[in-house]
Design an enzyme around this catalytic site. Structure first.
Site, PDB file in Angstrom:
ATOM      1  N   HIS A 135       1.934  -1.377  -7.931  1.00 41.67           N
ATOM      2  CA  HIS A 135       0.617  -0.866  -8.340  1.00 41.67           C
ATOM      3  C   HIS A 135       0.586  -0.615  -9.849  1.00 41.67           C
ATOM      4  O   HIS A 135      -0.398  -0.929 -10.519  1.00 41.67           O
ATOM      5  CB  HIS A 135       0.298   0.455  -7.627  1.00 41.67           C
ATOM      6  N   CYS A 185      -1.913  -0.088   2.683  1.00 39.22           N
ATOM      7  CA  CYS A 185      -2.153   0.477   1.359  1.00 39.22           C
ATOM      8  C   CYS A 185      -3.465   1.250   1.367  1.00 39.22           C
ATOM      9  O   CYS A 185      -4.455   0.778   1.930  1.00 39.22           O
ATOM     10  CB  CYS A 185      -2.231  -0.667   0.346  1.00 39.22           C
ATOM     11  N   LEU A 186      -3.456   2.418   0.742  1.00 39.77           N
ATOM     12  CA  LEU A 186      -4.690   3.219   0.696  1.00 39.77           C
ATOM     13  C   LEU A 186      -5.799   2.495  -0.065  1.00 39.77           C
ATOM     14  O   LEU A 186      -6.981   2.790   0.139  1.00 39.77           O
ATOM     15  CB  LEU A 186      -4.415   4.580   0.041  1.00 39.77           C
ATOM     16  N   HIS A 246       6.533  -0.963  -3.502  1.00 38.65           N
ATOM     17  CA  HIS A 246       5.077  -1.116  -3.340  1.00 38.65           C
ATOM     18  C   HIS A 246       4.333  -0.344  -4.438  1.00 38.65           C
ATOM     19  O   HIS A 246       3.404  -0.862  -5.058  1.00 38.65           O
ATOM     20  CB  HIS A 246       4.700  -0.616  -1.937  1.00 38.65           C
ATOM     21  N   GLU A 247       4.769   0.901  -4.682  1.00 43.98           N
ATOM     22  CA  GLU A 247       4.063   1.742  -5.670  1.00 43.98           C
ATOM     23  C   GLU A 247       4.310   1.264  -7.101  1.00 43.98           C
ATOM     24  O   GLU A 247       3.406   1.320  -7.940  1.00 43.98           O
ATOM     25  CB  GLU A 247       4.474   3.211  -5.518  1.00 43.98           C
ATOM     26  N   GLY A 249       2.426   7.123   0.068  1.00 43.07           N
ATOM     27  CA  GLY A 249       2.700   6.877  -1.344  1.00 43.07           C
ATOM     28  C   GLY A 249       1.399   6.673  -2.096  1.00 43.07           C
ATOM     29  O   GLY A 249       0.400   6.230  -1.512  1.00 43.07           O
ATOM     30  N   GLN A 294      -3.988   3.764  -8.721  1.00 41.17           N
ATOM     31  CA  GLN A 294      -4.961   3.794  -7.611  1.00 41.17           C
ATOM     32  C   GLN A 294      -6.059   4.837  -7.800  1.00 41.17           C
ATOM     33  O   GLN A 294      -7.086   4.773  -7.159  1.00 41.17           O
ATOM     34  CB  GLN A 294      -4.224   4.065  -6.281  1.00 41.17           C
TER      35      GLN A 294
HETATM   36 NI    NI Z   1      -0.669   0.813  -2.072  1.00 40.91          NI
END
Ligand code: NI
Length: 170
Positions: A137, A91-92, A133-134, A46, A51
Site C-alpha cells: 500500500h 483488503c479494506l 500487503h501493507e 492491517g 489507505q
Molecule cells: Ni489492504
C-alpha cells in the site's frame, strides 16, 4: 482519537507512493492512534496510512485472534525474504474481494516503532502476509494488482457498479 475515511479501489490516491516519516513526533503518534482506531472499527487486521489518504510510510496491524496485539511499523523495510506461500487475502480498500495471492513465506523487517526506536523482527504466516500487503500500500500497490489483467478488469467493473448503486440508494 478519530475515525478516518478509508479510500476504496479504484481511487487514484491509493496509487501514490508514500514518503518516509521524517520524525516520529506527536503528530505521527496521533496518526498511529487514529489508524488503530479506524482499523479496529472497520474491522480489519492491517491498515496503511496510504489507505486514509496520508502518504507517509507507516502502517499498523493486529493479526491476533483477540485483537489485542497491536503493532506499528514506521518506515518499514523488508531486509530478507524466503519461501513462497499462497494465502487468501482481502483488503479494506477493496471490500468484498478475496483472492489467493503468492508472497514470501518468511520475512525479516526493520522499522521504527511508535516510540521512534528502530527494531528488527522475523515474521511468518499471516503476520508476514499482512506486513507485505501493507508495505505494498505504501508503494501504491494493491493485492488485486497480482491478479491477471482479465480478472482485475472484471473485478473493477463489478466494484465500480456496486459503488454507483450505493451512491444512488444512499
Ligand atoms: Ni489492504
Amino acid at each position: 482519537m478519530s475515525l478516518l475515511k478509508i479510500l476504496e479501489y479504484p481511487h487514484p490516491r491509493l496509487r501514490i507512493k508514500a514518503v518516509p516519516v521524517a520524525a516520529v513526533n506527536d503528530t505521527i503518534r496521533q496518526l498511529v492512534d487514529d489508524l488503530f482506531e479506524t482499523m479496529y472499527a472497520a474491522p480489519g487486521i492491517g491498515l496503511a496510512a496510504t489507505q486514509v489518504d496520508v502518504h507517509q510510510r507507516l502502517l499498523v496491524l493486529d493479526v491476533s485472534d483477540d485483537q489485542n496485539e497491536s503493532m506499528c511499523f514506521i518506515n518499514p523495510e523488508i531486509i530478507a525474504r524466503d519461501g513462497a506461500e499462497i494465502t487468501e487475502e482481502g483488503c479494506l480498500s477493496v471490500p468484498g474481494v478475496y483472492e489467493g495471492i503468492e508472497r514470501a513465506q518468511h520475512i525479516r523487517v526493520r522499522a521504527l516503532g511508535r516510540d521512534g526506536n528502530s527494531f528488527e523482527m522475523d515474521a511468518e504466516g499471516l503476520l508476514a502476509v499482512c506486513i507485505q500487503h501493507e508495505i505494498d500500500h505504501l508503494d501504491g500497490k494493491l493485492f488485486v494488482d497480482y491478479l491477471s489483467e482479465l480478472k482485475r478488469q472484471r473485478l473493477k467493473k463489478k466494484i465500480v457498479k456496486a459503488q454507483k448503486q450505493t451512491s444512488v440508494t444512499a
